[in-house]
Design a protein around this motif. Structure first.
Motif, PDB file in Angstrom:
ATOM      1  N   SER A  63       0.830  -1.213   0.000  1.00 59.73           N
ATOM      2  CA  SER A  63       0.000   0.000   0.000  1.00 59.73           C
ATOM      3  C   SER A  63       0.862   1.260   0.000  1.00 59.73           C
ATOM      4  O   SER A  63       0.543   2.240  -0.685  1.00 59.73           O
ATOM      5  CB  SER A  63      -0.944   0.003   1.203  1.00 59.73           C
ATOM      6  OG  SER A  63      -0.219  -0.070   2.421  1.00 59.73           O
ATOM      7  N   LEU A  64       1.964   1.241   0.749  1.00 60.79           N
ATOM      8  CA  LEU A  64       2.872   2.393   0.756  1.00 60.79           C
ATOM      9  C   LEU A  64       3.530   2.576  -0.601  1.00 60.79           C
ATOM     10  O   LEU A  64       3.709   3.709  -1.074  1.00 60.79           O
ATOM     11  CB  LEU A  64       3.955   2.203   1.824  1.00 60.79           C
ATOM     12  CG  LEU A  64       3.548   2.356   3.289  1.00 60.79           C
ATOM     13  CD1 LEU A  64       4.741   2.070   4.197  1.00 60.79           C
ATOM     14  CD2 LEU A  64       3.015   3.759   3.554  1.00 60.79           C
ATOM     15  N   ILE A  65       3.909   1.479  -1.231  1.00 63.24           N
ATOM     16  CA  ILE A  65       4.557   1.537  -2.543  1.00 63.24           C
ATOM     17  C   ILE A  65       3.604   2.124  -3.581  1.00 63.24           C
ATOM     18  O   ILE A  65       3.986   2.966  -4.393  1.00 63.24           O
ATOM     19  CB  ILE A  65       5.039   0.128  -2.964  1.00 63.24           C
ATOM     20  CG1 ILE A  65       6.208  -0.309  -2.068  1.00 63.24           C
ATOM     21  CG2 ILE A  65       5.456   0.103  -4.426  1.00 63.24           C
ATOM     22  CD1 ILE A  65       6.588  -1.757  -2.211  1.00 63.24           C
ATOM     23  N   GLU A  66       2.351   1.685  -3.534  1.00 62.82           N
ATOM     24  CA  GLU A  66       1.374   2.211  -4.481  1.00 62.82           C
ATOM     25  C   GLU A  66       1.120   3.692  -4.238  1.00 62.82           C
ATOM     26  O   GLU A  66       1.043   4.496  -5.181  1.00 62.82           O
ATOM     27  CB  GLU A  66       0.066   1.440  -4.372  1.00 62.82           C
ATOM     28  CG  GLU A  66      -0.981   1.913  -5.366  1.00 62.82           C
ATOM     29  CD  GLU A  66      -2.238   1.059  -5.348  1.00 62.82           C
ATOM     30  OE1 GLU A  66      -3.222   1.441  -6.026  1.00 62.82           O
ATOM     31  OE2 GLU A  66      -2.239   0.013  -4.664  1.00 62.82           O
ATOM     32  N   LYS A  67       1.038   4.080  -2.969  1.00 59.83           N
ATOM     33  CA  LYS A  67       0.756   5.476  -2.632  1.00 59.83           C
ATOM     34  C   LYS A  67       1.935   6.393  -2.964  1.00 59.83           C
ATOM     35  O   LYS A  67       1.750   7.475  -3.523  1.00 59.83           O
ATOM     36  CB  LYS A  67       0.423   5.591  -1.145  1.00 59.83           C
ATOM     37  CG  LYS A  67       0.066   6.997  -0.698  1.00 59.83           C
ATOM     38  CD  LYS A  67      -0.308   7.024   0.774  1.00 59.83           C
ATOM     39  CE  LYS A  67      -0.655   8.432   1.235  1.00 59.83           C
ATOM     40  NZ  LYS A  67      -1.019   8.464   2.676  1.00 59.83           N
ATOM     41  N   ALA A  68       3.162   5.965  -2.605  1.00 61.29           N
ATOM     42  CA  ALA A  68       4.334   6.828  -2.780  1.00 61.29           C
ATOM     43  C   ALA A  68       4.915   6.783  -4.187  1.00 61.29           C
ATOM     44  O   ALA A  68       5.431   7.788  -4.676  1.00 61.29           O
ATOM     45  CB  ALA A  68       5.412   6.434  -1.762  1.00 61.29           C
ATOM     46  N   LEU A  69       4.828   5.620  -4.833  1.00 58.38           N
ATOM     47  CA  LEU A  69       5.499   5.448  -6.124  1.00 58.38           C
ATOM     48  C   LEU A  69       4.530   5.207  -7.279  1.00 58.38           C
ATOM     49  O   LEU A  69       4.943   5.215  -8.443  1.00 58.38           O
ATOM     50  CB  LEU A  69       6.486   4.275  -6.049  1.00 58.38           C
ATOM     51  CG  LEU A  69       7.555   4.361  -4.951  1.00 58.38           C
ATOM     52  CD1 LEU A  69       8.377   3.079  -4.917  1.00 58.38           C
ATOM     53  CD2 LEU A  69       8.463   5.565  -5.184  1.00 58.38           C
ATOM     54  N   GLY A  70       3.247   4.975  -6.959  1.00 60.58           N
ATOM     55  CA  GLY A  70       2.272   4.725  -8.004  1.00 60.58           C
ATOM     56  C   GLY A  70       2.425   3.374  -8.680  1.00 60.58           C
ATOM     57  O   GLY A  70       1.973   3.187  -9.806  1.00 60.58           O
ATOM     58  N   LEU A  71       3.056   2.416  -7.994  1.00 58.99           N
ATOM     59  CA  LEU A  71       3.303   1.093  -8.562  1.00 58.99           C
ATOM     60  C   LEU A  71       2.297   0.106  -7.971  1.00 58.99           C
ATOM     61  O   LEU A  71       2.240  -0.079  -6.755  1.00 58.99           O
ATOM     62  CB  LEU A  71       4.734   0.643  -8.252  1.00 58.99           C
ATOM     63  CG  LEU A  71       5.836   1.626  -8.693  1.00 58.99           C
ATOM     64  CD1 LEU A  71       7.190   1.155  -8.202  1.00 58.99           C
ATOM     65  CD2 LEU A  71       5.828   1.790 -10.205  1.00 58.99           C
ATOM     66  N   LYS A  72       1.526  -0.545  -8.844  1.00 63.59           N
ATOM     67  CA  LYS A  72       0.398  -1.333  -8.362  1.00 63.59           C
ATOM     68  C   LYS A  72       0.626  -2.835  -8.380  1.00 63.59           C
ATOM     69  O   LYS A  72      -0.207  -3.593  -7.889  1.00 63.59           O
ATOM     70  CB  LYS A  72      -0.846  -1.005  -9.186  1.00 63.59           C
ATOM     71  CG  LYS A  72      -1.276   0.458  -9.070  1.00 63.59           C
ATOM     72  CD  LYS A  72      -2.555   0.738  -9.833  1.00 63.59           C
ATOM     73  CE  LYS A  72      -2.980   2.181  -9.672  1.00 63.59           C
ATOM     74  NZ  LYS A  72      -4.247   2.470 -10.411  1.00 63.59           N
ATOM     75  N   ASP A  73       1.723  -3.293  -8.959  1.00 63.84           N
ATOM     76  CA  ASP A  73       1.956  -4.734  -8.961  1.00 63.84           C
ATOM     77  C   ASP A  73       3.439  -5.018  -8.744  1.00 63.84           C
ATOM     78  O   ASP A  73       4.286  -4.126  -8.852  1.00 63.84           O
ATOM     79  CB  ASP A  73       1.463  -5.391 -10.259  1.00 63.84           C
ATOM     80  CG  ASP A  73       2.115  -4.795 -11.502  1.00 63.84           C
ATOM     81  OD1 ASP A  73       3.341  -4.969 -11.669  1.00 63.84           O
ATOM     82  OD2 ASP A  73       1.406  -4.161 -12.300  1.00 63.84           O
ATOM     83  N   GLN A  74       3.726  -6.268  -8.440  1.00 72.49           N
ATOM     84  CA  GLN A  74       5.083  -6.676  -8.083  1.00 72.49           C
ATOM     85  C   GLN A  74       6.064  -6.465  -9.233  1.00 72.49           C
ATOM     86  O   GLN A  74       7.186  -5.993  -9.024  1.00 72.49           O
ATOM     87  CB  GLN A  74       5.084  -8.159  -7.679  1.00 72.49           C
ATOM     88  CG  GLN A  74       6.435  -8.707  -7.304  1.00 72.49           C
ATOM     89  CD  GLN A  74       6.351 -10.143  -6.825  1.00 72.49           C
ATOM     90  OE1 GLN A  74       5.929 -10.399  -5.703  1.00 72.49           O
ATOM     91  NE2 GLN A  74       6.706 -11.088  -7.669  1.00 72.49           N
ATOM     92  N   GLU A  75       5.655  -6.778 -10.444  1.00 71.84           N
ATOM     93  CA  GLU A  75       6.544  -6.629 -11.597  1.00 71.84           C
ATOM     94  C   GLU A  75       6.964  -5.177 -11.775  1.00 71.84           C
ATOM     95  O   GLU A  75       8.136  -4.883 -12.049  1.00 71.84           O
ATOM     96  CB  GLU A  75       5.855  -7.144 -12.861  1.00 71.84           C
ATOM     97  CG  GLU A  75       6.748  -7.071 -14.102  1.00 71.84           C
ATOM     98  CD  GLU A  75       6.055  -7.588 -15.347  1.00 71.84           C
ATOM     99  OE1 GLU A  75       6.669  -7.544 -16.427  1.00 71.84           O
ATOM    100  OE2 GLU A  75       4.884  -8.031 -15.246  1.00 71.84           O
TER     101      GLU A  75
END
Length: 208
Positions: A107-119
């Motif tokens: 959730s932090l990765i999606e919020k801070a970096l806009g990345l929604k999947d592992q790849e």
């Protein structure tokens, strides 16, 4: 008394919000947050999305713990830069920390970096730290005896300086472990110290 995981989480939330007033001196008081206790309780909790795994990793139960362990193994490698065992151990920790960060902090990765999947996150890591695929190859070559990746051509020890005909302070240099690639050699220790700096920056960006 044993507290279940949900009870411990509720206790943490309460202590984060609460403040304890301590009398420091006459007519003076200072509010001190219960941070040491909070951290102690949080350390007993498995990270979100990894509870089953974390219970199988002894006292390393979060990506923060994993980063701390990586610092330790890289420091040990720095003290003995010709040790293949310590180099491989550091590569294993450096490689797998990426997975822990993703699974614990999606959730932090999606919020801070806009990345929604592992790849997408793994591509981000490779773009920010281009030597990460080299660490991956060393790691998987060790773990699975894989040879189907071709960025790493060879690994080995660069020559030391000792000569019986010429004694100098440089004679104490026993050589460094290197990773040979098609575009030049990489010093293994410097590469691992660089990945530490990358992870520190990533933790800062994510607010971990």
């Amino acid at each position: 008394m044993f507290l279940g995981e949900n009870a411990l989480k509720n206790l943490v939330e309460f202590m984060i919000d609460a403040e304890l007033t301590l009398s420091i001196a006459p007519h003076h008081a200072e509010k001190v947050r219960l941070r040491p206790i909070v951290e102690l309780v949080q350390a007993t909790l498995a990270p979100e999305g990894q509870s089953a795994v974390a219970r199988k990793t002894f006292e390393i139960t979060s990506s923060v713990h994993f980063l701390s362990a990586l610092f330790e193994v890289v420091s040990e490698f720095e003290n003995e830069p010709a040790s293949s065992r310590k180099a491989i151990t550091a590569c294993l920790f450096a490689y797998h920390l990426r997975e822990w960060i993703w699974k614990e902090h999606r959730s932090l990765i999606e919020k801070a970096l806009g990345l929604k999947d592992q790849e997408a996150f793994y591509k981000y890591v490779n773009n920010c730290f281009p030597d990460f695929p080299l660490i991956r190859e060393v790691c998987l070559g060790t773990k699975h005896f894989e040879t189907n990746h071709n960025q790493v051509l060879n690994t080995g020890l660069s020559g030391g300086d000792f000569s019986p005909d010429d004694f100098s302070s440089a004679d104490f240099y026993v050589g460094d472990l290197i990773v040979e690639t098609g575009i030049g050699n990489k010093n293994a220790l410097e590469m691992l110290k660089s990945v530490l700096r990358f992870y520190e920056k990533l933790f800062s960006v994510l607010g971990i």
